[in-house]
Design a protein around this motif. Structure first.
Motif, PDB file in Angstrom:
ATOM      1  N   VAL A   1      -0.354  -3.785  -8.086  1.00 22.45           N
ATOM      2  CA  VAL A   1       0.779  -4.635  -7.728  1.00 22.45           C
ATOM      3  C   VAL A   1       2.022  -3.786  -7.459  1.00 22.45           C
ATOM      4  O   VAL A   1       2.838  -4.105  -6.575  1.00 22.45           O
ATOM      5  N   ALA A   2       2.160  -2.672  -8.164  1.00 25.59           N
ATOM      6  CA  ALA A   2       3.347  -1.831  -8.024  1.00 25.59           C
ATOM      7  C   ALA A   2       3.481  -1.242  -6.614  1.00 25.59           C
ATOM      8  O   ALA A   2       4.605  -0.954  -6.167  1.00 25.59           O
ATOM      9  N   LEU A   3       2.371  -1.066  -5.921  1.00 26.68           N
ATOM     10  CA  LEU A   3       2.447  -0.566  -4.549  1.00 26.68           C
ATOM     11  C   LEU A   3       3.195  -1.557  -3.667  1.00 26.68           C
ATOM     12  O   LEU A   3       4.051  -1.174  -2.855  1.00 26.68           O
TER      13      LEU A   3
ATOM     14  N   THR B   1      10.938   1.453  -0.655  1.00 29.90           N
ATOM     15  CA  THR B   1      10.642   2.856  -0.946  1.00 29.90           C
ATOM     16  C   THR B   1       9.143   3.072  -1.060  1.00 29.90           C
ATOM     17  O   THR B   1       8.351   2.128  -1.091  1.00 29.90           O
ATOM     18  N   SER B   2       8.777   4.344  -1.147  1.00 27.03           N
ATOM     19  CA  SER B   2       7.419   4.680  -1.564  1.00 27.03           C
ATOM     20  C   SER B   2       7.363   4.593  -3.086  1.00 27.03           C
ATOM     21  O   SER B   2       8.386   4.402  -3.757  1.00 27.03           O
ATOM     22  N   ILE B   3       6.173   4.769  -3.637  1.00 27.63           N
ATOM     23  CA  ILE B   3       6.045   4.726  -5.098  1.00 27.63           C
ATOM     24  C   ILE B   3       6.722   5.922  -5.755  1.00 27.63           C
ATOM     25  O   ILE B   3       7.007   5.902  -6.947  1.00 27.63           O
TER      26      ILE B   3
ATOM     27  N   GLU C   1      -0.136   7.854  -7.648  1.00 27.00           N
ATOM     28  CA  GLU C   1       0.660   8.947  -7.077  1.00 27.00           C
ATOM     29  C   GLU C   1      -0.188  10.172  -6.782  1.00 27.00           C
ATOM     30  O   GLU C   1      -0.007  10.836  -5.762  1.00 27.00           O
ATOM     31  N   SER C   2      -1.127  10.486  -7.671  1.00 30.86           N
ATOM     32  CA  SER C   2      -1.954  11.686  -7.498  1.00 30.86           C
ATOM     33  C   SER C   2      -2.791  11.615  -6.225  1.00 30.86           C
ATOM     34  O   SER C   2      -3.059  12.642  -5.588  1.00 30.86           O
TER      35      SER C   2
END
Length: 303
Positions: free
Chosen positions: A258-260, A268-270, A280-281
């Motif tokens: 959901v955060a994406l 913004t991007s994450i 992120e990785s």
């Protein structure tokens, strides 16, 4: 590869004609990852719907008065004004989309016909007659055997220096998408892990092969991003299929988070989002692959 393309920074087109793959979200987060690794990134939104432009909080730019990206593509006199279109974002520079790009498919089709009429001696059609059907295109706009190099020529006019250019293509096949792929000569392919994605991937492979044959170029593949992956049998089967079809390339898995979407809604991007996201990785790995594959040197971090 044209000399202009060879001299430009690493350029990647994020493309899949199937809608709903999260193509724009992938593109923004790859750009965010590259920025996080210290790179200067230019994000070019070639989607007439302007999803990336909106997703980066630049909706006002989408409705800006001409000249816009449409004019830069189709008007030879406006090509050098591409620098004037660039909008600063906290993570990247952006060439925004425009509502005017909705006319680009028609305009680029006319441009291709003009090129055909100018270069094929068997065609008894006056290029000026064809250009009368266009808004900006004239016989002088098109200087080669095709018009798929118009974005390529526009990017060659950039004065600012970037480490990487990312192009977000439209979610459909056509002249705009071909123009974006031609300019980049490399693609990053987002895909959903559902059965309906198979046909879309097969069509994309065929489309790229046809483009390579038509204009005598080679298009490289950075890799495939399996997006919104869940733990179902269908997801597992599709991942296996993607790894088989793209056995020479990395297949990254972006889990459904959901955060994406929340980061996208925040513009913004994450990597610039207030909440840490465990994906992120994955995007950093994609950024590293772009660095390695295209010889993009990571800036040294001061001690």
């Amino acid at each position: 590869m044209s000399s202009d393309t060879a001299a430009r920074p690493a350029t990647v087109c994020v493309t899949n004609a199937k809608g709903g793959t999260g193509k724009t979200t992938i593109a923004i987060n790859v750009a965010g990852a590259l920025n996080d690794r210290g790179h200067d990134v230019l994000f070019v939104d070639m989607d007439p719907q302007g999803n990336a432009t909106e997703g980066l909080g630049l909706l006002d730019a989408y409705d800006a008065e001409p000249p816009t990206m449409f004019d830069v593509l189709t008007d030879r006199e406006a090509r050098s004004s591409i620098d004037d279109l660039i909008v600063e974002h906290e993570e990247m520079d952006v060439v925004p989309s425009s509502v005017d790009l909705l006319q680009a498919e028609h305009e680029l089709t006319i441009a291709d016909l003009v090129a055909w009429a100018k270069t094929d001696p068997t065609v008894d059609v006056d290029p000026a007659t064809l250009s009368s059907l266009a808004i900006n295109v004239t016989p002088e706009t098109v200087t080669g055997e095709h018009a798929l190099d118009l974005l390529d020529r526009a990017l060659a006019e950039l004065h600012a220096e970037y480490d990487v250019i990312l192009i977000d293509s439209p979610p459909f096949y056509g002249k705009l998408t071909d123009t974006a792929i031609y300019a980049a000569r490399s693609v990053l392919v987002p895909a959903l892990t559902e059965a309906s994605s198979e046909r879309a991937i097969e069509l994309l492979i065929d489309q790229i092969a046809a483009l390579e044959s038509q204009v005598d170029i080679e298009v490289d593949t950075v890799g495939v991003v399996a997006n919104r992956v869940e733990q179902t049998n269908e997801d597992t089967a599709m991942l296996e299929w993607l790894e088989t079809v793209f056995d020479d390339y990395p297949v990254w898995e972006v889990r459904k988070r959901v955060a994406l979407q929340r980061a996208f809604s925040a513009g913004t991007s994450i990597f610039a989002y207030e909440q840490t996201v465990d994906m992120e990785s994955v995007f950093l790995d994609i950024a590293t692959q772009i660095e390695t594959r295209y010889g993009v040197e990571r800036p040294e971090v001061p001690a």
